[in-house]
Write a protein that holds these residues in place. Structure first.
Motif, PDB file in Angstrom:
ATOM      1  N   GLN A 611       1.843  19.948 -36.139  1.00  0.00           N
ATOM      2  CA  GLN A 611       0.623  19.803 -35.314  1.00  0.00           C
ATOM      3  C   GLN A 611       1.114  19.550 -33.696  1.00  0.00           C
ATOM      4  O   GLN A 611       0.837  20.151 -32.919  1.00  0.00           O
ATOM      5  CB  GLN A 611      -0.387  18.775 -35.694  1.00  0.00           C
ATOM      6  N   ARG A 612       1.849  18.462 -33.742  1.00  0.00           N
ATOM      7  CA  ARG A 612       2.569  18.112 -32.505  1.00  0.00           C
ATOM      8  C   ARG A 612       3.255  18.988 -31.912  1.00  0.00           C
ATOM      9  O   ARG A 612       3.159  19.562 -30.459  1.00  0.00           O
ATOM     10  CB  ARG A 612       3.348  16.723 -32.636  1.00  0.00           C
ATOM     11  N   ALA A 615       1.141  21.867 -30.590  1.00  0.00           N
ATOM     12  CA  ALA A 615       0.553  21.718 -29.171  1.00  0.00           C
ATOM     13  C   ALA A 615       1.470  21.527 -28.230  1.00  0.00           C
ATOM     14  O   ALA A 615       1.186  22.008 -26.883  1.00  0.00           O
ATOM     15  CB  ALA A 615       0.035  20.130 -29.514  1.00  0.00           C
ATOM     16  N   ARG A 618       2.900  25.187 -27.304  1.00  0.00           N
ATOM     17  CA  ARG A 618       2.029  25.993 -26.440  1.00  0.00           C
ATOM     18  C   ARG A 618       1.826  25.900 -24.961  1.00  0.00           C
ATOM     19  O   ARG A 618       1.921  26.913 -24.134  1.00  0.00           O
ATOM     20  CB  ARG A 618       0.379  25.608 -26.900  1.00  0.00           C
TER      21      ARG A 618
END
Ligand code: BES
Ligand code: ZN
Length: 642
Positions: A611-612, A615, A618
């Protein structure tokens, strides 16, 4: 009789293959029509992220009835002309074939009877894999845009229609128009000096493979480092770059002394913005380099030794196909270490060779057998996939084995004559092996028997008789690491004040191995089975132990990119969260594949980490080079915005 015929066919086929090595990463047909010279003429349009202009190819017609076949990738072809005298050009026809994911599209151009020149009017696409167009925010000065190219392995075709195979050598000339306040530089002789007027001319009189054609445009300044060496960088970076690179001339002198003359005239270095996806690229006369090598203490200049060494191994004697890539990188890594030894002494060389061996062993643990072979088969794959530690470190170890077996003096003589013999040629692994047999191995069957050449080149893994470079300085580092790990001294008592970058890297890797229970002897391992964590780390978790180190040595804040990278990798692995903001900053500013790929891979191993990573990526993705984007898209199985 039939066997005899079959035998002859096999022998003949083998002969044809050696003489004309098949490059399956190119559509070109150089055996029928061979490009000998390329003239380039471009407008550099930052507003459209586009090179627009024409390329004029001078060809040799070997099979006069055959068309010219070129490689392209995402090029917009406007029109084609042909000429028999280089003065009058007549309209021609062309056919752009279907595009392959790795190879791009073949461009077929029928040639009238006497034609020996072909002019192609074209423009590049904003996403061209060999170009990176930087916004001012991505530069050190923040005021001007920047463009740089990266052609190796098969990206030249994304900005020039040509025979994009390392087996085809061309001379080239270029005329480049840019915004007036920017400077253009190329991997060629600069015919315009460094005055800025937006109009620049270049020529490369020695024949080079297409992957060495390079261009950069930006707010660049030049500073001389020696009689034939110098550095280009943005004004903001120039002074630091010149200080870091002040040994460049010495390196050229040291290499010439052992391996023969430097044959390219000048040797300059261009320090690029941090999104450059590689450490360095050996563009002839002008090495392209990452600013992450500017450590402030010259501790990372083996990168320059490496790119300089390519002026012999790679640019002078070139791999004929990407299967033979180890001839470029293995020889160069071997030469790099020899330059480091000559300029900085044996202990530094030993440390770097030992770190290299460690990288190699770690990489081998995760590779398939077929990818551990020096003469690798890359059919149907992206040649950039062959860029592991195998060609570099296994290749260099093979040459080290030959050096140790035949003696340095004899081996140096061999290498010097090898560079001379194959100068300005592109050769296959088989050609090297033949030359090795005839010029070294055959003179002493006893010595030759000690080096399993076929095993080195065609088998996975590392031969049992391979040299194992070690460093006594690393032995001392390990002693201190053990005492700290075993709780006998505090972090502040570790005598690291005078450690070099290499000692730090070894320390950190050793500590990580111990965190993971690796590399201990049998009895320690038995003890650990009884009392798992406690035997490794009295009491505390790896993250707590990392905090101790950080308090004592401020590793999270390290400005040394190699140390920071190693530390951040450990931080992810051990959940040392205090370093996460630095990790994010690192990934948002640096685009060097060697650093960012392992960091994203490490993050992707856990759901929170993934997830990190997503993020961060992106935000980072629009700032990365197309080659880095391809790599990280693959790591994160990225689909957004594709
Ligand atoms: N020629 C390579 C870079 C390269 C290899 C680009 C394959 C594209 C495809 C260059 O000489 C190199 O090896 N660079 C290394 C640094 C070196 C010190 C090992 C790099 O960029 O990490
Ligand atoms: Zn290299």
């Amino acid at each position: 009789m039939i066997y005899r015929v079959l035998f002859n066919i096999v022998v003949l086929a083998a002969f044809v293959i050696t003489v004309n090595a098949q490059d399956y990463h190119s559509y070109a047909n150089p055996a029928a029509v061979r490009v000998r010279h390329v003239d380039l003429d471009w407008d550099v349009r930052f507003d459209q992220k586009m090179l627009k202009g024409f390329a004029t190819l001078t060809v040799e017609r070997i099979s006069p009835s055959e068309p010219l076949i070129l490689d392209t990738r995402d090029l917009k072809i406007e029109k084609v002309e042909t000429s028999a005298d280089g003065v009058r050009y007549a309209p021609g026809t062309f056919k752009l074939g279907e595009s392959d994911k790795f190879l791009g599209a073949p461009l077929t151009i029928p040639l009238p009877a006497k034609a020996n020149r072909v002019r192609i009017y074209y423009s590049t696409s904003p996403g061209a894999s060999g170009l990176q167009w930087l916004d001012p925010a991505q530069t050190a000065g923040k005021n001007n845009p920047f463009l740089f190219t990266q052609s190796e392995a098969i990206h030249a075709r994304s900005w020039i229609p040509l025979q994009d195979s390392p087996g085809v050598r061309v001379t080239y000339a270029a005329h480049v128009r840019t915004p007036r306040n920017l400077l253009a530089v190329m991997s060629a002789e600069n015919l315009s000096g460094t005055a800025r007027d937006g109009d620049y001319r270049f020529r490369m009189l020695q024949p080079i493979p297409s992957y060495l054609i390079a261009l950069a445009v930006g707010d660049l300044q030049f500073r001389s480092l020696g009689p034939r060496t110098g550095v280009y960088a943005e004004p903001h970076t120039l002074a630091a770059a010149a200080r870091e690179l002040s040994d460049t001339e010495k390196m050229v002198v040291a290499t010439e002394r052992t391996f023969g003359p430097y044959r390219w005239g000048r040797y300059d270095i261009l320090v690029l913005p941090p999104s450059f996806p590689y450490g360095g690229m050996e563009n002839p006369r002008l090495t392209f380099a990452t600013p992450t090598m500017l450590a402030g203490d010259k501790s990372l200049v083996s990168l320059i030794a490496h790119e300089l060494a390519h002026s012999w191994s790679g640019n002078l004697v070139t791999n004929a196909t990407w299967r033979d890539f180890w001839l470029n990188e293995g020889f160069t890594t071997y030469l790099e270490r020899r330059i480091i030894e000559a300029v900085y002494g044996r202990p530094r060389e030993e440390m770097e060779a030992a770190l290299g061996l460690r990288d190699l062993n770690e990489e081998i643990a995760g590779l398939e057998d077929r990818d551990e072979i020096l003469h690798i088969d890359l059919k149907g794959r992206d040649p950039d996939d062959g860029s592991t530690d195998i060609p570099y470190e296994k290749g260099a170890l093979f040459l080290r084995h030959l050096e140790q077996t035949f003696g340095r003096a004899r081996f140096d003589q061999f290498l010097k004559s090898y560079f001379n013999h194959f100068a300005f040629q592109s050769i296959t692994t088989d050609q090297f092996v033949d030359y090795l047999k005839q010029n070294l191995l055959n003179e002493s069957p006893t010595l030759a028997a000690k080096v399993p050449v076929d095993e080195w080149i065609n088998q996975p893994g590392i031969p049992a008789s391979a040299p194992r470079p070690t460093s006594s300085a690393f032995g001392t580092v390990e002693e201190h690491a053990k005492r700290w790990l075993d709780g006998k001294v505090t972090a502040a008592q570790v005598p690291a004040a005078k450690w070099t970058t290499q000692e730090w890297l070894h320390f950190l890797r050793y500590v990580q191995d111990r965190f993971e229970n690796k590399g201990a002897n049998g009895s320690e391992r038995a003890e650990r089975l009884l009392n798992h964590a406690a035997a490794v780390l009295p009491g505390d978790s790896p993250a707590v132990r990392m905090a101790e180190l950080d308090n004592a040595f401020h590793l999270t804040r390290s400005g040394n990119s190699e140390i920071a990278f190693q530390w951040l990798l450990m931080s992810i692995r051990n959940r040392y969260e205090a370093a996460y903001p630095r990790l994010e900053e690192f990934l948002l500013t640096i685009g060097r594949r060697k650093f960012i790929k392992p960091l994203y891979e490490e993050l992707a191993k856990t759901p929170e980490g993934k997830q990190r990573a997503v993020a961060i990526y992106r935000r980072a993705r629009p700032t990365y080079h197309p080659i880095a984007v391809t790599t990280i898209d693959d790591v994160l199985k990225w689909t957004e915005g594709k």
